[in-house]
Write a protein that holds these residues in place. Structure first.
Motif, short mmCIF file in Angstrom:
data_model
loop_
_atom_site.label_atom_id
_atom_site.label_comp_id
_atom_site.label_asym_id
_atom_site.label_seq_id
_atom_site.Cartn_x
_atom_site.Cartn_y
_atom_site.Cartn_z
N UNK A 146 5.30 -3.66 4.36
CA UNK A 146 4.61 -2.46 4.82
C UNK A 146 5.43 -1.22 4.52
N UNK A 147 6.74 -1.34 4.69
CA UNK A 147 7.62 -0.21 4.41
C UNK A 147 7.53 0.20 2.95
N UNK A 148 7.58 -0.78 2.07
CA UNK A 148 7.51 -0.49 0.64
C UNK A 148 6.14 0.09 0.28
N UNK A 151 2.98 4.88 -1.30
CA UNK A 151 1.88 5.81 -1.02
C UNK A 151 2.43 7.22 -0.84
N UNK A 152 3.56 7.34 -0.13
CA UNK A 152 4.16 8.66 0.09
C UNK A 152 4.62 9.28 -1.22
N UNK A 211 0.60 16.20 -4.73
CA UNK A 211 0.51 17.43 -3.95
C UNK A 211 -0.13 17.29 -2.59
N UNK A 212 -0.37 16.09 -2.14
CA UNK A 212 -0.93 15.88 -0.80
C UNK A 212 0.22 15.77 0.20
N UNK A 213 0.71 16.92 0.63
CA UNK A 213 1.92 16.92 1.46
C UNK A 213 1.68 16.31 2.84
N UNK A 214 0.51 16.47 3.41
CA UNK A 214 0.21 15.90 4.72
C UNK A 214 0.22 14.39 4.69
N UNK A 215 -0.44 13.83 3.69
CA UNK A 215 -0.49 12.38 3.54
C UNK A 215 0.90 11.84 3.21
N UNK A 216 1.62 12.56 2.37
CA UNK A 216 2.96 12.12 1.99
C UNK A 216 3.90 12.11 3.20
#
Length: 55
Positions: free
Chosen positions: A4-6, A11-12, A19-24
């Motif tokens: 899960x960590x990987x 994804x981050x 450029x999706x800083x919120x999701x990252x």
């Protein structure tokens, strides 16, 4: 737990590159929490060890 960590780390990284800083940020936070939880559980299981069954 480590998978899960990987997964969240990947994804981050992808979200950060796009450029999706919120999701990252959210994915990086979840990856950090999963990794810390993995380390705690690993240390507990390492310290407790495997004991032979009581006869």
């Amino acid at each position: 737990m480590l998978s899960y960590t990987v997964t969240f780390l990947i994804i981050a990284l992808i979200a950060g590159a796009l450029g999706f800083s919120g999701v990252a940020g959210a994915s990086a936070s979840i990856a950090h929490v999963c990794f810390v939880l993995f380390l705690i559980l690993f240390l507990v299981s390492f310290i407790s060890g495997r004991r032979p069954p009581a006869v």
